[in-house]
Write a protein that holds these residues in place. Structure first.
Motif, PDB file in Angstrom:
ATOM      1  N   LYS A 299      30.028  32.444  41.737  1.00 37.07           N
ATOM      2  CA  LYS A 299      31.195  32.346  41.218  1.00 37.07           C
ATOM      3  C   LYS A 299      31.232  32.277  39.676  1.00 37.07           C
ATOM      4  O   LYS A 299      32.312  32.694  39.244  1.00 37.07           O
ATOM      5  CB  LYS A 299      31.883  31.134  42.045  1.00 37.07           C
ATOM      6  N   SER A 303      33.327  35.070  37.571  1.00 39.65           N
ATOM      7  CA  SER A 303      34.485  34.590  36.896  1.00 39.65           C
ATOM      8  C   SER A 303      34.298  35.030  35.357  1.00 39.65           C
ATOM      9  O   SER A 303      35.303  35.509  34.623  1.00 39.65           O
ATOM     10  CB  SER A 303      34.931  33.213  37.015  1.00 39.65           C
ATOM     11  N   ALA A 307      34.865  39.677  36.276  1.00 41.86           N
ATOM     12  CA  ALA A 307      36.116  39.780  36.703  1.00 41.86           C
ATOM     13  C   ALA A 307      36.914  40.457  35.581  1.00 41.86           C
ATOM     14  O   ALA A 307      37.994  41.338  36.048  1.00 41.86           O
ATOM     15  CB  ALA A 307      36.857  38.570  36.925  1.00 41.86           C
ATOM     16  N   LEU A 317      35.145  37.859  44.621  1.00 37.74           N
ATOM     17  CA  LEU A 317      35.634  36.662  44.863  1.00 37.74           C
ATOM     18  C   LEU A 317      36.443  36.300  45.915  1.00 37.74           C
ATOM     19  O   LEU A 317      36.662  35.365  46.663  1.00 37.74           O
ATOM     20  CB  LEU A 317      36.543  36.228  43.358  1.00 37.74           C
TER      21      LEU A 317
END
Length: 702
Positions: A299, A303, A307, A317
């Protein structure tokens, strides 16, 4: 052994025509140009890819997809047009198939009521039409699965695989040059069944880096390698090492990747995302849900680095959130894309349940291990009780206490078992077993020796909990590899059912009632294996083969035809142990629900795990790993086709509580308190023996 030196770049040109290259380039550019969440589809190859390998998609599937989406013969292929046309064809054929199935069932009911000779003449013709329609629907589903594998757009040629490893290295200046022969070993086959080409190379072994790099090779998805890798990579690398390998490739290529699909950097970058997506879709529960550090690393990387630059980050995600919501039971949190996928999946399962009736009439007569032919027909009535509207008990396993209590369960005792038909009890026990089986994953059956699972009737000692099992014994996974221990819970549930069966029998206070219960459990077990619920059938057999139960006097007065079922069950057990893929033979497993025996399957996997995993040069034997992946893939195959019996929650609650009550019982202690468990000597014979003994003693004193 022959390395890839015999198969250079020319090998790729033979497989891919110029028209296919044009299609890939058009599709890739249009796909990346408008990358949005609804455009994504699941890319996990699925169990069939691991089981059938390269034979999963034949040339007919490829040719059919090639002609989809063409408005005119001169027009180029369009991937969006293919999707639309395929969805419409599949929806139309499925709808017609459902209607025909229902019509067939109505005619079948009329025939049983002897209403007209024209019905009997129509049934064979209609059955033939149904078989053709079913084959067409299954073919379209296969084409859809083939068409959804966009990841193959980004496969690289075999000679580029060293570059895949090189791009992920931070210290590229100090890295020694390497060729493919030092990473992977192949052997050649004379003829490949899918493309009918000579000299096709098949992967035989490889180093951990080489096996991970092979995920990027062209056709790795279609040939089943990706799915087989996801099942078995824990034997040679940890989850953290595999994740870091993928993230390093993304980091080194993300900024340099362009929209030109012909560059290696673009292919490596996008292929990494698809491999990661397939891993999350298929193995979230066994890898990410049980390892918070792994999930946090992924994650954080998405991020912070992905992303903002690539649409894949948003999708990944979303996948993680949906997978977490499904695991926690919060279905409302799932995205609309996943809801549509679940609706399509539910429709497909409904289709399987409709065609079940068509197949079971023939399939149930093909169990060659049957020994008795004069068995009475079981009652086919369904349960029409008000309990069908009760809320479903919330239990993670059927040995846990349900939230809905069944009043006076102790007062009822085993009477409800005797009153209910074998068919009714078979249905509800099957639904309870299906509930715990659907939570397992193929990976759960790997490395079971390290969990203490042995080739014994009781695989998990009752005094040892799942948390205290030592992993020091024969751990085939890497030491830092985290292993989910759900298999222990599955085997403990099986042991609880066996103990319950034995306890119910030895606690009966009369021989007549023991005979009734013995007959009922034998009939239930027979019904279960005829319905391909081999798990419950073997659990009941385990209870009946308890040493104390086998010595009961009630066996001597059991009807001969019922007693023969015991021999049938033993024959079924021998059949299940004879071959690791015996339940995957033919097409019955595709249309009829199946629940395998967890312990028998674990023993088959242990047998495949016997022997070394590496060659003398240190390369890991991929042929061995591929066979293991093929065997465990049947878990997902059976979960794809569920039982559709009507649940009776009142009866299920009763069964849960009875199983929970006796799951830790000592059968010998229970049997000692019941005189019906001992052979009784007739009173006259007993009195005569006493008199003879007294007479002999009197003679000695004279």
């Amino acid at each position: 052994l022959q390395s890839n030196s015999c198969c250079g770049p020319g090998f790729a040109e033979e497989n891919t025509s110029s028209e296919e290259q044009t299609m890939i380039k058009i599709a890739a550019n249009s796909y990346l140009a408008s990358l949005s969440l609804p455009d994504f589809c699941g890319c996990s190859p699925g169990w069939s890819s691991a089981f059938y390998g390269a034979e999963c998609f034949d040339s007919e599937v490829h040719s059919y997809l090639k002609n989809l989406g063409k408005q005119k013969s001169s027009e180029s292929q369009n991937i969006d047009a293919k999707k639309v046309e395929l969805e419409q064809l599949l929806m139309m054929e499925t709808k017609n198939y459902r209607k025909t199935i229902k019509f067939y069932q109505k005619l079948l009911q009329k025939e049983r009521r002897n209403k007209g000779p024209e019905t009997k003449s129509m049934l064979p013709k209609l059955r033939g039409q149904l078989q053709e329609m079913k084959s067409k629907v299954q073919f379209l589903e296969l084409v859809k699965k083939y068409q959804m594998m966009y990841a193959e757009q980004w496969g690289v040629e075999s000679y580029v695989l060293p570059t895949v490893i090189h791009n992920g290295k931070s210290d590229t200046m100090d890295m020694a040059p390497m060729d493919e022969s030092s990473l992977l070993l192949y052997y050649n086959t004379e003829k490949h069944q899918c493309n009918n080409q000579n000299g096709v190379k098949v992967l035989q072994a490889g180093t951990p880096l080489g096996l991970m790099a092979y995920l990027y090779s062209r056709n790795a998805f279609l040939e089943g390698y990706v799915q087989q890798f996801l099942y078995t990579f824990r034997y040679f690398c940890t989850q953290q090492e595999f994740l870091q390998f993928l993230l390093d490739r993304i980091s080194s290529t993300l900024s340099s990747a362009s929209l030109d699909p012909s560059t290696s950097l673009t292919k490596i970058c996008n292929r990494s995302f698809y491999i990661l997506q397939a891993w999350i879709e298929d193995c979230y529960n066994v890898d990410f849900a049980t390892n918070t550090d792994l999930l946090g690393t992924l994650k954080e990387f998405i991020s912070s680095k992905v992303a903002s630059l690539n649409g894949f980050g948003e999708r990944l995600l979303s996948l993680l959130e949906d997978a977490s919501a499904r695991r926690s039971g919060s279905a409302d949190q799932c995205s609309s894309v996943d809801r549509r996928e679940e609706e399509r999946e539910e429709g497909r399962k409904t289709l399987h349940s409709l065609c079940k009736k068509l197949s079971e009439d023939v399939s149930r007569k093909n169990f060659y291990w049957k020994l008795s032919k004069g068995m009475a027909q079981y009652q086919r009535e369904r349960l029409h009780t008000g309990s069908a509207v009760l809320p479903k008990p919330c239990c993670s396993s059927f040995t846990e206490e349900p939230s809905v209590s069944f009043a006076r369960v102790d007062e009822v005792g085993p009477f409800l078992l005797i009153e209910c038909s074998a068919q009714q009890l078979c249905w509800q026990l099957t639904l309870l077993q299906q509930e715990v089986f659907n939570k397992c994953h193929p990976v759960h059956f790997l490395n079971s020796r390290a969990l203490g699972v042995k080739d014994k009737c009781v695989a998990v000692p009752k005094a040892v909990s799942a948390d205290t099992v030592s992993l020091k014994v024969c751990n085939l996974f890497l030491s830092k590899c985290i292993q989910d221990q759900y298999l222990l819970q599955l085997l403990k549930n099986a042991d609880s059912v066996s103990t319950w069966v034995a306890a119910e029998i030895v606690t009966c206070h009369t021989a007549k009632r023991q005979v009734s219960l013995l007959s009922k459990f034998l009939l239930i077990a027979k019904c279960c294996y005829e319905q391909r619920n081999f798990a419950t059938a073997m659990q009941i057999l385990g209870g009946l083969e308890n040493l104390i139960v086998r010595q009961l006097p009630a066996w001597k007065i059991l009807p001969a035809k019922v007693a023969e079922i015991m021999e049938e069950l033993k024959a079924v057990e021998v059949f299940l142990k004879s071959d690791s893929l015996c339940l995957m033979e033919g097409d019955r497993f595709k249309t009829l629900p199946t629940i395998p025996s967890a312990h028998v399957l674990a023993m088959h996997v242990q047998q495949l795990e016997t022997g070394g995993f590496t060659m003398t040069n240190g390369a890991h034997k991929w042929t061995k790993l591929r066979n293991i992946a093929k065997v465990v893939s049947q878990v997902h195959a059976f979960q794809e086709n569920p039982y559709t019996y009507a649940p009776d929650f009142k009866l299920q609650t009763y069964l849960r509580q009875r199983i929970t009550r006796f799951k830790d019982a000592d059968i010998s202690t229970l049997a000692a308190d019941n005189c019906a468990n001992f052979h009784q000597i007739p009173a006259e014979k007993h009195s005569r023996k006493i008199q003879d003994t007294l007479r002999r003693m009197k003679a000695t004193f004279q």
